[in-house]
Design an enzyme around this catalytic site. Structure first.
Site, PDB file in Angstrom:
ATOM      1  N   GLY A 717       8.189 -35.474  26.782  1.00  0.00           N
ATOM      2  CA  GLY A 717       9.548 -35.868  27.542  1.00  0.00           C
ATOM      3  C   GLY A 717       9.966 -35.406  28.959  1.00  0.00           C
ATOM      4  N   GLY A 722       9.951 -34.730  36.865  1.00  0.00           N
ATOM      5  CA  GLY A 722       9.313 -35.726  36.142  1.00  0.00           C
ATOM      6  C   GLY A 722       9.246 -35.224  35.019  1.00  0.00           C
ATOM      7  CG  ASP A 850      17.619 -23.131  34.052  1.00  0.00           C
ATOM      8  OD1 ASP A 850      19.020 -23.370  33.553  1.00  0.00           O
ATOM      9  OD2 ASP A 850      16.951 -24.319  34.417  1.00  0.00           O
TER      10      ASP A 850
END
Length: 1005
Positions: A717, A722, A850
């Protein structure tokens, strides 16, 4: 002769003084040198800058406590950023009795060097990075030790039984570790113990040791979330000094032992989140006058509220919400003189409220919503002038509101929606100290007043019988954030004053009889997010001043008599995701600018629009958005409109050229990325000296092993920062038995970007200091000049987003496996536990910023962990908002006030978690709100307008109707969490309580 006697008598004293002086000076010098050696052993941390060889007494150095003779008796270095082992030289201070190294970054195993501190009485190692098991020879600690605090570390395994040999211990704190063994009965040997905390540890399932009943001096017992099973031991009736008993959030069964209530010093009892059953019983020796607080909420307690509660003359708090209580509330409860808070919501209580409520005590909070109560409101609820919170919503209460409520100046919140109250609202109520007014779904009538309390933030009066014009006084409410007056009989024009409300986020005046035009100053509503004038008789043009609504997400002007064209400025309202202009008399072309919006719902039906539908809108998702506009046409035949006669091949050529350009650009980018990655790997893979390896947990691998496995075939993933790799930490070739870690690489061809650097630092700082089984473990980090590697525990089942929404590939949507409701609820509870820990247990509190389904990871047993703390932020003071440097997070998840003001506190996480709950219950994505814009707004409207929840529930869950009640409760909780007003959202602790209650509801209910 007398002089000779005097001289002879003082001579020995002078001799003693001068003989002692060198020893004292020598001892002082020696202890100073020991401290300087300790500083050196710790690597000369900046916090010990005052520790230096100077004329300043070492007793004045940072963290040093001395006795009268100048010897060091205490070292208190809490929160000094010390990150090295406890040096053995520390026990050379022979008189050291206090050692406090809490809130640092001390690594490694339990520091057995402290065994040599023979006079140690107080040892505090809270909030460090200790790992492994507590050594079995813990009994070698000094025999005089009275306080041992090892909480908030990473200790695992069993609590050794030998800890019971420390007979002088008065306080033992072991909460918030990773103990996964058993609780030894040998703790019952600590007969001097006054405080014992074992909460929030993943112990093996087990019963409460009966030996704990031997702790006759115990005052404070905290065993929340300790995986306890079985019964509460009868031996607890021997805990005569007990003040606070907390066994909450376990799996205890059976009845509460009657002997508990005979503990005459008992002040607080917390037994919520268990499976305790049967009525609450008391024995004959119950001395009620000593009990101040009972919290039995969210158990499996059924039956009625026993009359014996009426003997609790000193009872101040009665929390028994979220149970299975039936019958009536005993009338005598209204006569208890000390009772201030009554929370009995979410039960099955019936009958009237006690008529004497508020007359005999300073009643502060009455929350009985979600029951089946009937009758009228008691007249004296505010007789003592203290009533602040009144929530009676969703019952069957009738009659008029008592005039006395109008005189209740302390009242800040009143929620009476979903009853059958009638008549006019007492005039004084509008001018009370109210901040929240919810009177929806009643039969209240009359005209709205010309004066309101100036601190009102929520005013929800929808679905009543209010008539007349909207008073201009509403515009004088500077704090008003939510105004809902829909489904009444209001008429006249919208007063200009409404559009001067600086804090307004929700304005709903739909389905009234409002006339006139929309004034140009509507553009002043810079904070508005949801605006609905639907179902009125508003006429004229839609004003261009809508462009001023920078934060608007949902706009509904349907079912009016607007004329003219659609303003092109609507296409510049970048936050807009839902637009409904249907059933008006609009004409002209659809502005091409509207195609630039990221709409998830669009309805322009039943107008007189003409011309081609702009290409970005001519797609299947808007297939029914343009019906009954005879002069509109489609070029792609994806929508319900006639085909355009003009040739569209030019458009197709342009689209093809764009696609080819994008493909070429993508190939170039990927090629550059591969080149850069190979260059970094080639430079570093055989040169471990360029890397800094910092373990944060006990690990069994090296940096070289990790670096060798960073190959393209191991990529699983990635994101903006990154790639993420799946790395095996064993050399065996057999897949069975292999262990894996997940490695997130943050790198750049030159240097790390400033934002990625900040996210890396935040991730390390936060995850390096917190420990919870529902927060992903950061095992270590490996860094070089231009690359950072974060090594986490591997989560075999990926993210919650994948399981709920699947993934999209070129061939189309591929739906992942479906997780059933019990698993979804358990995942929600896991996440709530992690967030509750961050908000309520961490000091300072931590907000994630988040929270979303893709940042909720699932292990091989579908236990959930919160991940990705790159945007996380520590609050200076819990509960207080701080200003973020910019809006971060994911659209659809972040709270409205965050996008508007950049102010952040714990409630922004509550909002995001509420969206996750909506995803779990509905199966929808955060942006799938249809005509209402986002999912949160859609859910709010659905809850207000529909009693049938089948249409809202994820179709994959409808096959098991036995879970329906649980799903509906969680759906309602999600709506509470996503309230536009932060103060109306529950805390994560309250959210967790409600979710755990749901899990314990019987399936055949």
């Amino acid at each position: 002769m007398k002089a000779e006697v005097g001289y002879n008598s003082i001579l020995p004293l002078l001799f003693l003084f001068f003989s002692f002086l060198p020893i004292s000076i020598s001892q002082t010098t020696t202890e100073k040198q020991i401290l300087l050696q300790i500083k050196h052993d710790w690597g000369n941390p900046p916090a010990l800058a005052t520790w230096r060889n100077s004329s300043i007494s070492h007793c004045n150095w940072t963290g040093i406590q001395c006795g009268t003779d100048g010897s060091v008796t205490g070292i208190v270095l809490s929160n000094q950023n010390i990150n090295d082992d406890v040096p053995s030289t520390i026990c050379n201070l022979k008189n050291l009795s206090i050692l406090d190294l809490s809130y640092n970054n001390l690594p490694g195993m339990f520091p057995t060097v402290v065994y040599n501190c023979t006079n140690l009485k107080y040892l505090d190692l809270t909030w460090n990075r200790f790992v492994g098991e507590i050594p079995i020879d813990i009994y070698r600690l000094p025999s005089g030790l009275t306080d041992l605090n090892l909480s908030f570390n990473n200790f695992t395994g069993d609590i050794p039984a030998t800890i019971g040999w420390l007979k002088s211990i008065q306080s033992l704190r072991l909460e918030y570790n990773l103990f996964n063994g058993t609780i030894p009965g040998a703790l019952g040997n600590l007969t001097q113990l006054q405080t014992l905390t074992l909460a929030y540890n993943p112990f093996s399932p087990g019963v409460i040791p009966v030996e704990l009943g031997n702790l006759s001096k115990l005052r404070f017992l905290w065993m929340t979330q300790a995986n306890l099973q079985g019964n509460i031991p009868d031996s607890f009736q021997n805990l005569f000094e007990m003040r606070q008993l907390d066994l909450a959030d376990n799996s205890l069964i059976g009845s509460i032992p009657p002997g508990i209530w005979s503990l005459k010093n008992l002040e607080k009892v917390y037994l919520y989140y268990n499976n305790l059953s049967g009525p609450i019983s008391f024995n004959d020796s119950f001395e009620a006058q000593y009990l101040a607080e009972i919290d039995l909420s969210i158990n499996f307690i059924n039956g009625s509220i026993p009359e014996v509660f009426c003997s609790l003359q000193n009872l101040t708090i009665l929390f028994m919400y979220n149970n299975m209580l039936t019958g009536e509330i005993p009338q005598c409860i209204g006569r208890l003189p000390s009772l201030t808070e009554i929370h009995l919501f979410y039960n099955y209580l019936s009958g009237p409220l006690p008529p004497d409520l508020g007359k005999h005590s300073s009643l502060y909070s009455l929350r009985v919503f979600g029951n089946m109560l009937t009758g009228e409101l008691p007249e004296g609820l505010c007789s003592n002038g203290n009533l602040t919170l009144l929530d009676l919503s969703n019952n069957y209460l009738i009659g008029e509101l008592p005039e006395s409520l109008g005189n209740c100046k302390t009242l800040q919140l009143i929620k009476i929606g979903g009853n059958s109250f009638s008549g006019e609202v007492p005039s004084g109520l509008w001018t009370a100290n109210l901040s929240t007014v919810t009177m929806s779904k009643n039969n209240l009538t009359g005209m709205l007043p010309n004066r309101f309390a100036t601190n009102i933030t929520i005013l929800d009066l929808h679905k009543n019988q209010f008539y007349g014009e909207i008073p201009g006084a509403i515009g004088s409410l500077p704090n008003l954030q939510t105004l809902i007056l829909s489904e009444n009989r209001l008429s006249g024009w919208i007063p200009d004053t409404v559009f001067s409300l600086k804090s307004l986020t929700v304005l709903n005046l739909s389905y009234n009889q409002i006339t006139g035009e929309i004034p140009a100053n509507i553009g002043k509503l810079s904070t508005i997010q949801s605006l609905s004038f639907a179902g009125n008789k508003i006429s004229g043009l839609i004003p261009d001043s809508l462009l001023g609504l920078k934060s608007l997400i949902t706009l509904d002007l349907s079912k009016n008599i607007f004329t003219g064209s659609i303003p092109a400025v609507i296409g510049k309202m970048q936050a807009l995701t839902s637009l409904d202009l249907s059933m008006n008399s609009l004409s002209g072309n659809i502005p091409s600018e509207i195609g630039n919006l990221k709409l998830v719902f669009l309805n322009l039906s039943y107008n007189m629009l003409s011309g081609p539908i702009p290409m970005p809108l001519d797609q299947r998702m808007f297939s029914n958005s343009f019906i009954s506009n005879p002069s509109l046409c489609t070029t792609n035949n994806f929508v319900n409109a006639s085909s355009c006669s003009n040739n569209s091949s030019g458009n197709h050529r342009i689209l093809l050229a764009i696609i080819i350009s994008m493909v070429i650009s993508l190939v170039i980018i990927l090629s550059c990325g591969i080149y850069i990655r190979k260059r970094i790997y080639k430079r570093n893979k055989n040169d471990c000296t360029t890397w800094n390896f910092m373990p944060l947990q006990q690990v069994n691998f090296t940096e070289a092993k990790i670096l060798r496995e960073l190959t393209e075939e191991n990529v699983i993933g990635g994101g903006g920062a990154g790639k993420v790799y799946k790395v095996s930490i064993h050399n065996n070739e057999q897949e069975e038995g292999k262990e894996y870690v997940a490695v997130k690489m943050i790198s750049s061809a030159e240097r790390l970007g400033s934002q990625h650097e900040k996210e890396f630092e935040s991730e390390v700082k936060i995850l390096g200091s917190i420990r919870h089984r529902n927060i992903v473990k950061l095992l270590c980090y490996i860094s070089s000049a231009d690359t950072k590697l974060l090594v986490y525990e591997y989560m075999a089942n990926g993210s919650l987003h994948w399981w709920l929404h699947g993934r999209t590939e070129v061939s189309g949507a591929i739906k992942s496996g479906v997780i059933d409701w019990p698993m979804r609820l358990h995942i929600a509870i896991d996440v709530a536990k992690g967030l509750s820990y961050m908000h309520h247990e961490c000091k300072p509190a931590i907000i994630h910023r988040d929270v979303k389904a893709s940042n909720i990871l699932l292990d091989s047993e579908f236990q959930a962990r919160i991940a990705d703390f790159g945007l996380a932020k520590s609050l200076i003071q819990a509960g207080e908002a701080e200003t973020a440097s910019g809006v971060a997070g994911t659209f659809g998840y972040f709270a409205p006030e965050y996008a508007r003001t950049r102010k952040v506190n714990e409630k922004v996480d509550v909002y995001s978690f509420g969206v996750v709950l909506l995803e779990l219950t509905t199966g929808r994505r955060p942006t799938e709100g249809g005509e209402h814009g986002n999912l949160a707004d859609w859910a709010w409207y659905h809850l207000q307008e529909n009693n049938d929840f089948n249409g809202a529930i994820d179709e994959n869950l409808r096959l098991n109707p036995e879970h329906l009640r649980q799903i509906v409760i969680v759906f309602k909780l999600a709506v509470m969490c996503t309230s536009p007003l932060p103060s109306s959202r529950p805390s994560m602790k309250e959210v967790l309580q409600l979710l755990q209650d749901c899990e314990q509801l019987p399936m055949d209910f």
